[in-house]
Design an enzyme around this catalytic site. Structure first.
Site, PDB file in Angstrom:
ATOM      1  N   SER A  91     -10.397   3.389 -11.553  1.00 48.55           N
ATOM      2  CA  SER A  91     -10.231   3.689 -10.125  1.00 48.55           C
ATOM      3  C   SER A  91     -10.901   4.993  -9.721  1.00 48.55           C
ATOM      4  CB  SER A  91      -8.739   3.745  -9.784  1.00 48.55           C
ATOM      5  OG  SER A  91      -8.129   2.490 -10.028  1.00 48.55           O
ATOM      6  N   THR A 113      -7.738   0.908 -16.311  1.00 49.79           N
ATOM      7  CA  THR A 113      -6.379   0.599 -16.761  1.00 49.79           C
ATOM      8  C   THR A 113      -5.545  -0.046 -15.671  1.00 49.79           C
ATOM      9  OG1 THR A 113      -6.376   2.370 -18.403  1.00 49.79           O
ATOM     10  CG2 THR A 113      -4.240   1.604 -17.628  1.00 49.79           C
ATOM     11  N   CYS A 114      -5.539   0.524 -14.483  1.00 50.61           N
ATOM     12  CA  CYS A 114      -4.655   0.037 -13.429  1.00 50.61           C
ATOM     13  C   CYS A 114      -4.915  -1.424 -13.098  1.00 50.61           C
ATOM     14  CB  CYS A 114      -4.809   0.895 -12.172  1.00 50.61           C
ATOM     15  SG  CYS A 114      -3.766   0.340 -10.804  1.00 50.61           S
ATOM     16  N   CYS A 128      -1.101  -1.115 -13.730  1.00 53.67           N
ATOM     17  CA  CYS A 128      -0.181  -1.293 -12.614  1.00 53.67           C
ATOM     18  C   CYS A 128      -0.314  -2.640 -11.902  1.00 53.67           C
ATOM     19  CB  CYS A 128      -0.330  -0.149 -11.616  1.00 53.67           C
ATOM     20  SG  CYS A 128      -1.995   0.391 -11.291  1.00 53.67           S
ATOM     21  N   LYS A 149       1.054  -5.486 -14.231  1.00 54.55           N
ATOM     22  CA  LYS A 149       2.474  -5.173 -14.400  1.00 54.55           C
ATOM     23  C   LYS A 149       3.258  -5.526 -13.144  1.00 54.55           C
ATOM     24  CE  LYS A 149       3.649  -1.040 -13.836  1.00 54.55           C
ATOM     25  NZ  LYS A 149       3.593   0.431 -13.976  1.00 54.55           N
ATOM     26  N   LYS A 150       2.706  -5.231 -11.970  1.00 50.01           N
ATOM     27  CA  LYS A 150       3.403  -5.567 -10.723  1.00 50.01           C
ATOM     28  C   LYS A 150       3.531  -7.080 -10.577  1.00 50.01           C
ATOM     29  CE  LYS A 150       5.319  -4.415  -6.745  1.00 50.01           C
ATOM     30  NZ  LYS A 150       4.542  -3.804  -5.649  1.00 50.01           N
ATOM     31  N   TYR A 178     -14.446  -5.371  -8.101  1.00 54.33           N
ATOM     32  CA  TYR A 178     -14.885  -4.019  -8.431  1.00 54.33           C
ATOM     33  C   TYR A 178     -16.372  -3.990  -8.791  1.00 54.33           C
ATOM     34  CZ  TYR A 178     -10.595  -1.255  -8.271  1.00 54.33           C
ATOM     35  OH  TYR A 178      -9.505  -0.553  -7.832  1.00 54.33           O
ATOM     36  N   ALA A 236     -20.182   4.957 -23.929  1.00 53.27           N
ATOM     37  CA  ALA A 236     -21.089   6.078 -23.687  1.00 53.27           C
ATOM     38  C   ALA A 236     -20.571   7.320 -24.392  1.00 53.27           C
ATOM     39  CB  ALA A 236     -21.214   6.343 -22.191  1.00 53.27           C
ATOM     40  N   GLY A 264      11.592   5.936 -22.908  1.00 54.74           N
ATOM     41  CA  GLY A 264      12.468   6.137 -21.760  1.00 54.74           C
ATOM     42  C   GLY A 264      11.744   6.484 -20.488  1.00 54.74           C
ATOM     43  N   TYR A 299       8.642   5.651 -17.360  1.00 55.83           N
ATOM     44  CA  TYR A 299       8.558   4.597 -16.352  1.00 55.83           C
ATOM     45  C   TYR A 299       8.003   3.291 -16.912  1.00 55.83           C
ATOM     46  CZ  TYR A 299       3.505   5.392 -15.685  1.00 55.83           C
ATOM     47  OH  TYR A 299       2.148   5.491 -15.868  1.00 55.83           O
ATOM     48  N   ALA A 304       8.416   2.147 -19.958  1.00 52.48           N
ATOM     49  CA  ALA A 304       9.483   1.557 -20.761  1.00 52.48           C
ATOM     50  C   ALA A 304      10.517   0.846 -19.894  1.00 52.48           C
ATOM     51  CB  ALA A 304      10.153   2.628 -21.618  1.00 52.48           C
ATOM     52  N   GLU A 306      10.204  -0.210 -16.852  1.00 49.70           N
ATOM     53  CA  GLU A 306       9.601  -1.325 -16.129  1.00 49.70           C
ATOM     54  C   GLU A 306       9.504  -2.565 -17.010  1.00 49.70           C
ATOM     55  OE1 GLU A 306       6.841   1.090 -12.881  1.00 49.70           O
ATOM     56  OE2 GLU A 306       6.003   0.567 -14.834  1.00 49.70           O
ATOM     57  N   ALA A 342       6.329   5.535  -7.277  1.00 43.45           N
ATOM     58  CA  ALA A 342       7.364   4.515  -7.440  1.00 43.45           C
ATOM     59  C   ALA A 342       7.455   4.117  -8.899  1.00 43.45           C
ATOM     60  CB  ALA A 342       7.052   3.292  -6.589  1.00 43.45           C
ATOM     61  N   HIS A 367      17.236  -0.545  12.503  1.00 46.14           N
ATOM     62  CA  HIS A 367      18.485  -1.208  12.126  1.00 46.14           C
ATOM     63  C   HIS A 367      18.389  -2.720  12.312  1.00 46.14           C
ATOM     64  CE1 HIS A 367      22.806  -1.523  11.485  1.00 46.14           C
ATOM     65  NE2 HIS A 367      22.862  -2.335  12.533  1.00 46.14           N
ATOM     66  N   GLU A 380      16.899   3.044   7.045  1.00 49.08           N
ATOM     67  CA  GLU A 380      17.504   3.863   8.094  1.00 49.08           C
ATOM     68  C   GLU A 380      18.413   4.949   7.538  1.00 49.08           C
ATOM     69  OE1 GLU A 380      20.397   1.894  10.640  1.00 49.08           O
ATOM     70  OE2 GLU A 380      20.588   0.293   9.148  1.00 49.08           O
TER      71      GLU A 380
END
Length: 452
Positions: free
Chosen positions: A16, A43-44, A49, A52-53, A100, A116, A176, A178, A180, A182, A341, A436, A441
């Protein structure tokens, strides 16, 4: 631009940060090439990510099917097909990889597939090909690590987790952080038995204390066997999977063990030290605020710099680098109040200082919290709770940090992140009209600070 070099800019790593830097630099007229040894996207996009998402989405359905009964739906027999999901996931990753590549092609950036290595002051070698560049940008990201214990070769990391041929019946996740938490939620939601081991006293070190304890409670409530102050000392391959020896001397059998115990900057064997590029103790490239290394012709962005290992941060750094060198607009990317997040189950959204960090920095803080069972949970008979927290400086009324655990936390914290980054006060939050009915809120309805 200097004509004595093959390129004005040579980027090592098409993730990225590297792709953003290459594209923007080319738009300013620079002659740019990018080298990538695995797949364009980094990687992402390829093994981080994004897939994984997709896994998180897939793992949520069992819970959604169960909750549907409370809303009057009759759901028939369900089952999860891991190979079918992996096939669909791979198809989407292939699409993004192609996107990409098209982005770089459309920006007139030359793509070179291969590893490289820096072999001279302005020289890069790929196999038997040698090219020169006025400026070299290191954007090689990070890579998962495994501990140095007997049998570590029998364990997987997040890299391999995306390509398992079958879903193990029992997965042990070690760590322990993020990643892990997830993956523990992912495997658990897909139907595997999950044991999570962490050597520390509580998961998610560095996050707000209330959020850490809340997630631990929710994870165990969903059936994850979370064992704190516990680690693996050895791994043995068995006919059905692996046998782990734990720090207390006991053993644990499972279908697979995944280490999510950290990542390190991907700087090995790139020729950096020989090129005069200083590295920190973890192997991260040391840079100034503009991304320049100790070699003035070499810059670095993203996870390889061992600062904030987040894709949006790498993109910001890559863009700032291009503006600085080729856009006549010196730009130093900011690294404070970065919203982020954790796609745990339930998810976490956070921005700014935790209560603990704010106190450590000398702030006298007022803490506002909201703890409730969301509407969706009440009708479905669920037990999952949402928790929100604002950390406010008493003297200035400035909101120093905002933290949330609960459904849609990632979506909600993005907007709150703008407010915290802008330096808004608690009074500004209070003046904002609530949406609401929503969970979000609560961030503008908290009126009474916590007494302790």
């Amino acid at each position: 631009m200097a004509d004595s070099f093959d390129y004005d800019l040579f980027v090592i790593g098409a993730g990225s940060g590297g792709v953003r830097a290459a594209r923007i630099a080319s738009g300013f007229g620079a002659r740019v090439a990018v080298a990538e040894e695995y797949r364009v996207g980094g990687t992402c996009v390829i093994r981080g990510c994004v897939p994984k998402k997709l896994m998180v989405y897939a793992s949520h359905f069992a819970e959604e099917f169960e909750m549907a009964k409370g809303f009057g739906w009759t759901v028939g027999e369900t089952s999860f097909d891991w190979p079918a999901f992996i096939k669909a996931k791979d198809k989407e990753i292939d699409r993004l990889n192609g996107a990409y590549i098209n982005t770089l092609n459309n920006a007139k950036v030359e793509i070179m597939m291969g590893r490289a290595v820096i072999t001279g002051p302005h020289e890069v070698t790929l196999g038997d090909k040698v090219v020169t560049a006025k400026t070299i940008l290191i954007a090689t990201g990070g890579t998962p690590t495994k501990p140095d214990i007997p049998g570590a070769e029998h364990a997987i990391t997040s890299n391999e987790a995306f390509h398992l041929p079958d879903l193990p019946d029992h997965v042990v996740v070690v760590g322990g952080g993020y990643i892990a938490v997830e993956f523990a939620g992912i495997f658990n939601g897909m139907g595997a038995k999950v044991t999570q081991l962490y050597r520390g006293d509580q998961i998610l070190r560095g996050f707000d204390g209330d959020i850490r304890s809340r997630l631990a409670t929710e994870m165990t409530g969903k059936g994850i066997d979370l064992r704190l102050n516990t680690n693996v000392t050895a791994i043995e391959k068995t006919a059905t999977g692996v046998r782990l020896t734990l720090t207390d001397g006991s053993t644990l059998d499972a279908g697979a063990v995944m280490f999510a115990t950290g990542r390190k900057p991907h700087t090995d064997n790139l020729g950096l030290r020989k090129a005069g590029v200083a590295l920190d103790d973890a192997g991260g490239v040391i840079v100034d605020k503009y991304g320049r290394t100790t070699n003035p012709a070499i810059y670095a962005v993203g996870d390889v710099t061992n600062r904030i290992a987040l894709t949006p941060v790498a993109i910001k750094e890559g863009h700032a680098f291009a503006l600085t060198l080729y856009g006549n607009a010196p730009t130093a990317p900011e690294h404070d109040a970065v919203p982020t997040a954790v796609f745990s189950q339930p998810p976490i959204g956070t921005v700014g200082l935790s209560e603990e960090d704010a106190a450590a920095k000398g702030h006298d803080v007022a803490v506002y919290v909201s703890d409730f069972r969301p509407m969706k949970q009440t009708l479905a008979g669920g037990s999952e709770r949402a928790f929100m927290k604002l950390v406010v400086d008493k003297k200035t009324d400035k909101v120093l940090g905002a933290h949330m655990i609960g459904a849609d936390a990632a979506e909600i914290i993005q907007g709150i992140g703008i407010a915290v980054k802008a330096g808004l006060t608690k009074a500004d939050f209070d003046r904002t009209v609530a949406v609401h009915p929503s969970a979000a809120e609560e961030f503008v309805l908290m009126r009474t600070p916590r007494s302790n």
